[in-house]
Write a protein that holds these residues in place. Structure first.
Motif, short mmCIF file in Angstrom:
data_model
loop_
_atom_site.label_atom_id
_atom_site.label_comp_id
_atom_site.label_asym_id
_atom_site.label_seq_id
_atom_site.Cartn_x
_atom_site.Cartn_y
_atom_site.Cartn_z
N PHE A 24 0.85 -1.19 0.00
CA PHE A 24 0.00 0.00 0.00
C PHE A 24 0.88 1.24 0.00
O PHE A 24 2.05 1.18 0.38
CB PHE A 24 -0.90 0.03 1.24
N ASP A 43 -4.26 3.39 4.39
CA ASP A 43 -4.93 2.49 3.45
C ASP A 43 -4.88 1.05 3.93
O ASP A 43 -5.85 0.31 3.89
CB ASP A 43 -4.25 2.53 2.06
N GLU A 90 -7.16 0.43 6.91
CA GLU A 90 -8.57 0.40 6.50
C GLU A 90 -8.90 -0.94 5.82
O GLU A 90 -9.96 -1.53 6.07
CB GLU A 90 -8.84 1.59 5.55
N ASN A 91 -7.99 -1.44 5.02
CA ASN A 91 -8.22 -2.74 4.38
C ASN A 91 -8.23 -3.88 5.40
O ASN A 91 -8.98 -4.84 5.27
CB ASN A 91 -7.18 -2.99 3.29
N LYS A 96 -11.59 -4.15 6.98
CA LYS A 96 -12.56 -4.85 6.13
C LYS A 96 -12.43 -6.36 6.30
O LYS A 96 -13.41 -7.07 6.36
CB LYS A 96 -12.30 -4.49 4.65
N LYS A 116 -11.37 -8.41 -2.13
CA LYS A 116 -11.72 -7.18 -1.42
C LYS A 116 -10.54 -6.25 -1.09
O LYS A 116 -10.73 -5.05 -0.91
CB LYS A 116 -12.43 -7.52 -0.09
N VAL A 117 -9.38 -6.82 -0.94
CA VAL A 117 -8.27 -5.96 -0.50
C VAL A 117 -7.74 -5.13 -1.68
O VAL A 117 -7.41 -5.68 -2.73
CB VAL A 117 -7.15 -6.79 0.16
N GLU A 118 -7.68 -3.84 -1.46
CA GLU A 118 -7.26 -2.96 -2.55
C GLU A 118 -5.81 -2.54 -2.36
O GLU A 118 -5.51 -1.43 -1.94
CB GLU A 118 -8.17 -1.72 -2.58
N GLY A 119 -4.94 -3.48 -2.62
CA GLY A 119 -3.52 -3.18 -2.52
C GLY A 119 -2.80 -3.84 -3.68
O GLY A 119 -3.39 -4.66 -4.40
#
Ligand SMILES: Cc1cc2nc3c(=O)[nH]c(=O)nc-3n(C[C@H](O)[C@H](O)[C@H](O)COP(=O)(O)OP(=O)(O)OC[C@H]3O[C@@H](n4cnc5c(N)ncnc54)[C@H](O)[C@@H]3O)c2cc1C
Ligand code: SF4
Ligand code: SF4
Lengths: 376, 464
Positions: free
Chosen positions: B242, B247, B250-251, B254, B302-305
């Protein structure tokens, strides 16, 4: 940590100028300070869980890192008793240590310093006397019991190792095997490699021992021994060619194949049948220092013996308690270690095999040379 | 050469006490080697001092009980002489918990070392002195695991874990020691032995709760029954990069508010560079067990990295017990320590920034970094690492702790798993507010003579 320069630069980038100057003033002059004893005493004992001496005595005093601490304080003039000798040459710590530190090997220098001042504890002096008299007794007993083995000459020296004379059946078996393999070997009286002198910290005497014994050993092409301690010391301290008997046998295992050996001779029952399964105890020095873990397994597999591995195996073995000088310093604690190891092994199989005379005696096990000798 | 910072006040009593202990069959030693061995815990201040042959304290004797009955006899004798008793497990505690500042008796719990596995109930009964690494190996040989894996697994004990409320590297899924603990056998400060049956849940306040995290001030843990499980067969390892800690955190939220991965860690830029040679913030995840496939799919979806594959996780697993940096720093005159706090998602990033800044602002700080190490539905644990250099190391060190604790108070709990000991004792009243006095009263009630671990946690007399 110090290898990653990018990281160091980034890590210190936010420190103040004053801190950077402090670093130069306080830390830089100390670069290079701190030997293995220091590094080990600063460790939180990350090999505590594998140390057999700690496991038996249940005292932090004899734990790896604390023994290093005590060595440091001893070098500073404190009397720490015989704690520095309460160690086995098992190197379980080294095997677990991220920085490859052997506590036992590190302690030898401090033991030596104390011995040189003639300030070693009584238990250490007694250990020396006990070992010396054991060697004298063994030669006598061996001749009485196994008078049939005469000294002989050959190219390779068969050097059983002094403690092997305590389990003379291993010598008888080994000679039988060497003859069967048609090896041109020499056999002499009881000789000791001197490793106990080193372990006790009598380094001057050890060097003298090496000088004397090297004269004898030097006249052979090499040495084969049952004792992993002897092999290690010959390789490391004497600088001579030496192999463990397991290596020699593993290289010629085809000759022992059950199918080839099984005969109609009723005096030669199929011993491999009796030993259809067994567990194997890896001797510490054989597995950790000499790296011999596959050879014994190969031999057992070729003999058709199903190996039931014990939890602590190969380089993660568990010491028998009787290597080195610890059994002389504290026999009851050494026995506690061997009982613990035996308990572990028995859970895997009632038949315990090993490849070291000291382990054999401590664990009431059978040496693999004996199994093979029964077959030939 | 040996220097002792705080000398015992009880030395003149010790001969008589030792005689009495021996009379009832307790193994006890007054040999210097044993006393040096039980003179300190692993608080970093002691390490820098060791180089100068200096110990923070020295007990007058070390007792080696072999069972709860021995511990009970020791406490009765200690009471009759009003002599302090300091409980020692593996001495890996880092907050000056076991260090025997008042002197007296160091109580080595290590001989209480029995292990009994109950495969049917999936329980293990372990003596307080069982070393974690040994326990895990014995379990592994039989196909089980505790899945309690503090970084000090190899040098800490079962009793120490319960006493300090320890937390392991897989706690996000399997819980901390309080979630793994089923029942205890304890010796009270007056020598009474109490034991509870291992039941799944019990009436009234669970007696375990009196002792979990009590750091030996309420009683001496002699035996613990813990949950075990079969070694999970399947796992998946995934790592991400990240741009910012925000970030990544926050992930992580989730993920843990949906399911609990066995391993979840987020390393700030400095630690990512050091551990993985990555520029950025690295998150490592390991999912395991029956649901591993579904959990992996969720994480990947789901993880935005930036996906980094398995390698960072493998690298971390390989190095997770390597603490050899300490031994490299200390001889250079550098002091090195860690501070862990627990906070909620709501103000997580505020806590992270405030504490990091507080540490960095202290003159002498060479480096300060952080990773997030344990996660809950409600929040997480931040684990700060700092190293510093100064003419007066102790002054520098105490200043960092003061600034970090002050930054934590009000927004975070001052400790997630290392505990209070003597080091954090002065900030505990503020942390506990009304409860502080209740705990202090309990201490007085249980230990009228204040002989068990005096000077710790709720007692500020006789500290380092
Ligand atoms: C390198 C390193 C990594 C670490 N990583 C972690 C980690 O990942 N997670 C974590 O939680 N902690 C960690 N710690 C801290 C420490 O290992 C734990 O606090 C551990 O639980 C302490 O156990 P111990 O047996 O060493 O106890 P000790 O240090 O001997 O004692 C700690 C405290 O508990 C008391 N105590 C000990 N045994 C008993 C008993 N039987 N009955 C009553 N009181 C007792 C002592 O009096 C003392 O107050 C780490 C420490 C080090 C050095
Ligand atoms: S041998 Fe290595 S792991 Fe063991 S205590 Fe020493 S430094 Fe630590
Ligand atoms: S060599 Fe063996 S006995 Fe000695 S400290 Fe290391 S593990 Fe313990």
């Amino acid at each position: 940590m110090f290898s990653n320069i990018k990281w160091i630069l980034q890590a210190t980038s936010s420190s103040t100028l004053k801190t950077k100057l402090s670093l130069i003033k306080e830390a830089l002059p100390k670069v290079g300070k701190g030997d293995d004893i220091v590094r080990c005493m600063l460790c939180p004992n990350m090999c505590l869980h594998v140390c057999p001496v700690f496991d038996a005595e249940r005292r932090l005093t004899v734990s790896p890192s604390v023994k290093s601490r005590l060595a440091y304080f001893s070098s500073g003039g404190e009397d720490v008793g015989d704690a520095l000798w309460r160690c086995l040459p098992c190197n379980a710590c080294k095997q677990a240590c991220p920085t490859d530190i052997s506590v036992n090997e590190n302690l030898i220098d401090e033991r030596n310093k104390i011995c040189e001042l003639d300030e070693e504890p009584e238990s250490v002096k007694l250990a020396f006397i006990t070992h010396e008299s054991m060697i004298r007794d063994l030669e006598k007993k061996f001749r009485e019991k196994f008078g049939e083995f005469e000294k002989r000459d050959g190219k390779l020296l068969y050097f059983p190792g002094c403690r092997t004379f305590e389990v003379a059946e291993v010598i008888r078996s080994t000679i039988k095997i060497l003859d069967f393999l048609e090896i041109d070997f020499a056999f002499r009286n009881v000789l000791c490699c001197g490793s106990y002198l080193k372990e006790l910290g009598y380094l001057r005497q050890f060097r003298e021992h090496i000088r004397n014994l090297k004269d004898i050993l030097g006249s052979y092409e090499g040495v084969v021994s049952n004792c992993p301690h002897c092999v290690k010391v010959f390789l490391k301290d004497y600088g001579i060619k030496a192999i463990h008997i397991s290596q020699l046998i593993a290289g010629k295992i085809d000759r022992f194949k059950v199918t080839e050996l099984s005969s109609d001779d009723p005096d030669k029952p199929d011993k491999a049948d009796k030993l259809s399964s067994a567990t194997y105890h890896d001797p510490c020095i054989l597995s950790r220092d000499l790296g011999i873990v596959e050879e014994p397994r190969k031999i057992l597999s070729e003999l058709g013996i199903k190996l039931k591995e014990v939890g602590y195996n190969k380089k993660n073995t568990y010491c028998c308690g009787f290597g080195g000088i610890y059994p002389y310093i504290d026999t009851s604690m050494a026995s506690k270690i061997s009982e613990e190891r035996r308990k572990q092994l028995i859970e895997a199989s009632q038949t315990i095999l090993t490849f070291c005379p000291i382990c054999k005696k401590a664990l009431d096990a059978k040496d693999i040379t004996e199994v093979l000798a029964e077959l030939v | 050469m040996l220097k002792i910072i705080r000398r015992s006040r009880y030395s003149e009593k010790i001969d008589e006490v030792v005689k009495e202990l021996k009379r009832v069959g307790i193994k006890v030693s007054t040999h210097l080697a044993d006393r040096i061995a039980y003179s300190k815990d692993f608080n970093p201040l002691h390490l820098n001092r060791l180089l100068d042959y200096t110990l923070p304290a020295l007990p007058d004797a070390v007792a080696f009980p072999e069972n709860a009955e021995n511990v009970s006899s020791i406490m009765q004798i200690a009471n009759s002489y009003s002599i302090p008793v300091y409980v020692f497990g593996g001495a890996s505690g880092v907050i000056d918990g076991a260090t025997p500042y008042c002197g007296g008796i160091a109580l080595s719990m290590l001989s209480l070392g029995k292990i009994k596995i109950d495969a049917e109930r999936l329980l293990v009964k372990a003596g307080a002195g069982v070393v974690g690494g040994r326990l895990e190996e014995v379990l592994n040989h039989k196909g089980f695991t505790l899945r309690h894996s503090p970084q000090s697994l190899y040098c800490s004990t079962v009793g120490g874990w319960v006493a300090t409320k320890a937390s392991g590297q897989f706690s996000t899924k399997y819980g901390n020691i309080e979630d793994i603990l089923v029942s205890l056998k304890v010796v009270m400060p007056d020598g009474e032995i109490i034991e509870a049956e291992p039941l799944p849940r019990r009436a009234f306040i669970d007696p375990n709760d009196l002792f979990i995290g009590s750091e030996g001030i309420f009683g001496i843990i002699c035996e613990a029954t813990l949950k075990i499980r079969k070694i999970p067969k399947k796992n998946h390892k995934i790592a991400f990069r990240f741009d910012s800690m925000d970030d990544a955190v926050e992930n992580a939220r989730k993920i843990v508010q949906t399911f609990k991965p066995a391993l979840l860690r987020i390393f700030d830029r400095l630690e990512s560079l050091k551990n993985f040679n990555v520029n950025g913030v690295v998150m490592i995840v390991m999912v395991e067990g029956e649901m591993a496939d579904q959990e992996r799919d969720f994480v990947l979806k789901k993880v935005e990295g930036e996906f980094l594959g398995e390698k960072p996780v493998d690298d971390w697993l390989e190095e997770r017990f390597n603490v050899s940096d300490i031994s490299k720093f200390v001889p250079l005159g550098i002091i090195f320590d860690t501070i862990e706090v627990s906070c909620s998602w709501k103000n997580a990033m505020e806590v992270y920034r405030k504490i990091l800044k507080a540490i960095r602002d202290v003159d002498g700080t060479l480096l300060a970094s952080c990773h997030a190490s344990h996660f809950y539905e409600e929040g997480l644990c931040f684990y700060f690492t700092f190293a510093g250099v100064a003419k007066n190391l102790e002054e520098y060190y105490r200043e960092v702790w003061k600034k970090a604790m002050e930054a934590a108070l009000g927004t975070a709990s001052i400790s997630h798993h290392h505990g209070i000991g003597a080091l954090r004792a002065k900030w505990l009243p503020k942390e506990l507010e009304g409860y502080y006095l209740i705990f202090r009263d309990l201490k007085t009630l249980f230990d009228r003579r204040n002989i068990l671990n005096p000077g710790k946690v709720v007692d500020m007399d006789c500290t380092g």
